[in-house]
Motif scaffolding. Structure first.
Motif, PDB file in Angstrom:
ATOM      1  N   LYS A   1     119.554  42.652  41.010  1.00 18.30           N
ATOM      2  CA  LYS A   1     120.377  42.984  39.854  1.00 18.30           C
ATOM      3  C   LYS A   1     121.074  44.318  40.092  1.00 18.30           C
ATOM      4  CE  LYS A   1     118.776  39.589  37.143  1.00 18.30           C
ATOM      5  NZ  LYS A   1     119.633  38.552  36.528  1.00 18.30           N
ATOM      6  N   ILE A   2     122.153  44.526  39.345  1.00 19.35           N
ATOM      7  CA  ILE A   2     122.815  45.822  39.347  1.00 19.35           C
ATOM      8  C   ILE A   2     122.905  46.309  37.912  1.00 19.35           C
ATOM      9  CG2 ILE A   2     125.146  44.796  39.264  1.00 19.35           C
ATOM     10  CD1 ILE A   2     126.048  47.225  40.986  1.00 19.35           C
ATOM     11  N   ARG A   3     122.545  47.575  37.688  1.00 21.21           N
ATOM     12  CA  ARG A   3     122.491  48.111  36.327  1.00 21.21           C
ATOM     13  C   ARG A   3     123.851  48.668  35.914  1.00 21.21           C
ATOM     14  NH1 ARG A   3     119.633  52.209  37.030  1.00 21.21           N
ATOM     15  NH2 ARG A   3     121.082  53.853  36.436  1.00 21.21           N
ATOM     16  N   ILE A   4     124.314  48.220  34.764  1.00 23.05           N
ATOM     17  CA  ILE A   4     125.528  48.766  34.152  1.00 23.05           C
ATOM     18  C   ILE A   4     125.089  49.718  33.055  1.00 23.05           C
ATOM     19  CG2 ILE A   4     127.592  48.210  32.827  1.00 23.05           C
ATOM     20  CD1 ILE A   4     127.657  45.521  34.242  1.00 23.05           C
ATOM     21  N   ASP A   5     125.492  50.977  33.188  1.00 17.78           N
ATOM     22  CA  ASP A   5     124.991  52.001  32.269  1.00 17.78           C
ATOM     23  C   ASP A   5     125.471  51.800  30.829  1.00 17.78           C
ATOM     24  OD1 ASP A   5     123.596  53.293  34.287  1.00 17.78           O
ATOM     25  OD2 ASP A   5     125.274  54.582  34.806  1.00 17.78           O
ATOM     26  N   ASP A   6     126.679  51.379  30.659  1.00 23.03           N
ATOM     27  CA  ASP A   6     127.225  51.294  29.297  1.00 23.03           C
ATOM     28  C   ASP A   6     128.319  50.238  29.257  1.00 23.03           C
ATOM     29  OD1 ASP A   6     127.805  51.785  26.684  1.00 23.03           O
ATOM     30  OD2 ASP A   6     128.808  53.702  27.013  1.00 23.03           O
ATOM     31  N   LEU A   7     128.015  49.117  28.616  1.00 22.23           N
ATOM     32  CA  LEU A   7     128.989  48.030  28.484  1.00 22.23           C
ATOM     33  C   LEU A   7     129.470  47.985  27.041  1.00 22.23           C
ATOM     34  CD1 LEU A   7     130.456  45.496  29.550  1.00 22.23           C
ATOM     35  CD2 LEU A   7     128.393  44.190  29.049  1.00 22.23           C
ATOM     36  N   GLN A   8     130.767  48.192  26.853  1.00 21.76           N
ATOM     37  CA  GLN A   8     131.377  48.159  25.532  1.00 21.76           C
ATOM     38  C   GLN A   8     132.408  47.035  25.499  1.00 21.76           C
ATOM     39  OE1 GLN A   8     130.553  50.202  22.930  1.00 21.76           O
ATOM     40  NE2 GLN A   8     129.022  51.268  24.166  1.00 21.76           N
ATOM     41  N   ALA A   9     132.263  46.115  24.563  1.00 21.09           N
ATOM     42  CA  ALA A   9     133.181  44.977  24.469  1.00 21.09           C
ATOM     43  C   ALA A   9     133.806  44.920  23.082  1.00 21.09           C
ATOM     44  CB  ALA A   9     132.440  43.676  24.768  1.00 21.09           C
ATOM     45  N   HIS A  10     135.104  44.632  23.058  1.00 19.56           N
ATOM     46  CA  HIS A  10     135.876  44.569  21.816  1.00 19.56           C
ATOM     47  C   HIS A  10     136.348  43.127  21.643  1.00 19.56           C
ATOM     48  CE1 HIS A  10     139.214  46.636  19.241  1.00 19.56           C
ATOM     49  NE2 HIS A  10     138.447  45.828  18.551  1.00 19.56           N
ATOM     50  N   MET A  11     135.777  42.421  20.666  1.00 25.06           N
ATOM     51  CA  MET A  11     136.053  41.002  20.463  1.00 25.06           C
ATOM     52  C   MET A  11     137.061  40.796  19.333  1.00 25.06           C
ATOM     53  SD  MET A  11     133.682  39.926  22.609  1.00 25.06           S
ATOM     54  CE  MET A  11     132.082  40.381  23.291  1.00 25.06           C
ATOM     55  N   LYS A  12     138.002  39.891  19.557  1.00 22.82           N
ATOM     56  CA  LYS A  12     138.996  39.560  18.539  1.00 22.82           C
ATOM     57  C   LYS A  12     138.906  38.075  18.187  1.00 22.82           C
ATOM     58  CE  LYS A  12     141.608  43.350  17.988  1.00 22.82           C
ATOM     59  NZ  LYS A  12     141.916  43.941  16.662  1.00 22.82           N
ATOM     60  N   GLY A  13     139.102  37.770  16.896  1.00 25.30           N
ATOM     61  CA  GLY A  13     139.125  36.381  16.450  1.00 25.30           C
ATOM     62  C   GLY A  13     137.814  35.654  16.706  1.00 25.30           C
ATOM     63  N   VAL A  14     136.735  36.172  16.156  1.00 21.76           N
ATOM     64  CA  VAL A  14     135.407  35.587  16.367  1.00 21.76           C
ATOM     65  C   VAL A  14     135.156  34.479  15.340  1.00 21.76           C
ATOM     66  CG1 VAL A  14     132.927  36.036  16.483  1.00 21.76           C
ATOM     67  CG2 VAL A  14     134.546  37.778  17.264  1.00 21.76           C
ATOM     68  N   GLU A  15     135.076  33.265  15.820  1.00 19.68           N
ATOM     69  CA  GLU A  15     134.793  32.122  14.950  1.00 19.68           C
ATOM     70  C   GLU A  15     133.344  31.702  15.115  1.00 19.68           C
ATOM     71  OE1 GLU A  15     137.590  29.010  15.622  1.00 19.68           O
ATOM     72  OE2 GLU A  15     139.296  30.171  14.870  1.00 19.68           O
ATOM     73  N   PHE A  16     132.719  31.307  13.994  1.00 20.62           N
ATOM     74  CA  PHE A  16     131.306  30.940  14.050  1.00 20.62           C
ATOM     75  C   PHE A  16     131.085  29.625  13.338  1.00 20.62           C
ATOM     76  CE2 PHE A  16     132.226  34.201  10.901  1.00 20.62           C
ATOM     77  CZ  PHE A  16     131.872  33.587   9.709  1.00 20.62           C
ATOM     78  N   SER A  17     129.963  28.982  13.709  1.00 18.30           N
ATOM     79  CA  SER A  17     129.628  27.693  13.116  1.00 18.30           C
ATOM     80  C   SER A  17     129.103  27.878  11.693  1.00 18.30           C
ATOM     81  CB  SER A  17     128.575  26.981  13.965  1.00 18.30           C
ATOM     82  OG  SER A  17     127.395  27.758  14.033  1.00 18.30           O
ATOM     83  N   GLY A  18     129.023  26.775  10.960  1.00 13.84           N
ATOM     84  CA  GLY A  18     128.595  26.826   9.568  1.00 13.84           C
ATOM     85  C   GLY A  18     127.197  27.371   9.388  1.00 13.84           C
ATOM     86  N   ASP A  19     126.305  27.114  10.358  1.00 10.62           N
ATOM     87  CA  ASP A  19     124.939  27.622  10.234  1.00 10.62           C
ATOM     88  C   ASP A  19     124.746  28.929  11.001  1.00 10.62           C
ATOM     89  OD1 ASP A  19     125.128  26.722  12.796  1.00 10.62           O
ATOM     90  OD2 ASP A  19     123.399  25.377  12.701  1.00 10.62           O
TER      91      ASP A  19
END
Length: 245
Positions: A85-103
């Protein structure tokens, strides 16, 4: 006038209660999403999840969130080399238009962008640290990586000539790029050792190396990379990124 005043007070109270309910709901949702993401990605610690936009409740009613930010500390990514494995010190993600299921069992972002950092010590594990012949009676190995300025990596190469009782550290400024989800380090110039002729192709077996970084959360991919003070700064991007389910 008295009736209007009472009406306005009621409106203000209802508005305040709605804001409170909305903030309570978003706080609860952030906690649930963080727990779900930790389980889905098998993370050692719970990530930070921040749901942006107001009001939250109307977004929920529509089945889609405008903007979600995710922060993961010390993420261990696959390298394509067995269990390493390789360690990533800080992963920051910016998500747009997040759709989710009914449950709420699954969620998918239309697009995602973000940043990550891999320390030089972590990237150094990829380079050849064992002495390797580069000329008759001459061995070399990479002993350090650091910021070379202007987006370059400074690669420290330890060269030994036992017959001459010579040991010296040479430096090569190297470019760093991303290709096929791999971070690639390529020397711009070959270090020289006085009158000793070092074969370029043999030296490049030491100075040039690459590190795959696979299986990032939700299937996001490496985009660009640049050398920085404490390591390489990476940008990531993706589409149809699965946050859960």
């Amino acid at each position: 006038m008295r009736a209007l005043r009472i009406f306005l007070i009621v409106v203000v109270i209802i508005g305040a209660l709605f804001v409170i309910a909305d903030r309570v709901a978003v706080h609860f949702a952030e906690g649930e999403a963080a727990d779900k993401l930790r389980t889905t990605e098998n993370l050692a610690a719970t990530p930070d999840v921040s749901i942006k936009g107001f009001p939250f409740l109307t977004q929920v009613a529509g089945g889609s969130l405008d903007d979600v930010e995710v922060g993961i500390k010390d993420y261990e990514a696959a390298t394509g080399n067995g269990a390493e494995k390789i360690r990533i010190d800080d992963l920051q993600a910016h998500m747009k238009g997040v759709e989710f299921s009914g449950d709420y069992s699954s969620a998918t972002a239309a697009t995602a962008t973000g940043t990550a950092t891999v320390s030089y010590d972590e990237l150094l594990k990829t380079a050849k640290s064992e002495p390797t012949p580069v000329a008759p009676g001459v061995t070399a190995r990479v002993v350090g990586l650091s910021d070379g300025g202007n987006g370059k990596i400074k690669v420290a190469v330890e060269v030994k000539v036992p017959a001459l009782k010579l040991q010296k550290t040479l430096y090569a400024l190297s470019s760093v790029t991303v290709q096929d989800n791999k971070v690639k380090v390529h020397a711009d110039n070959m270090p020289s050792l006085g009158g000793i002729d070092l074969a370029e192709n043999r030296v490049r077996e030491i100075t040039d190396f690459q590190q795959a970084i696979d299986q990032l959360p939700g299937g996001i991919q490496l985009d660009t990379v640049q050398a920085a003070q404490d390591g390489v700064d990476i940008t990531v991007k993706g589409s149809h990124v699965k946050l859960a389910g």
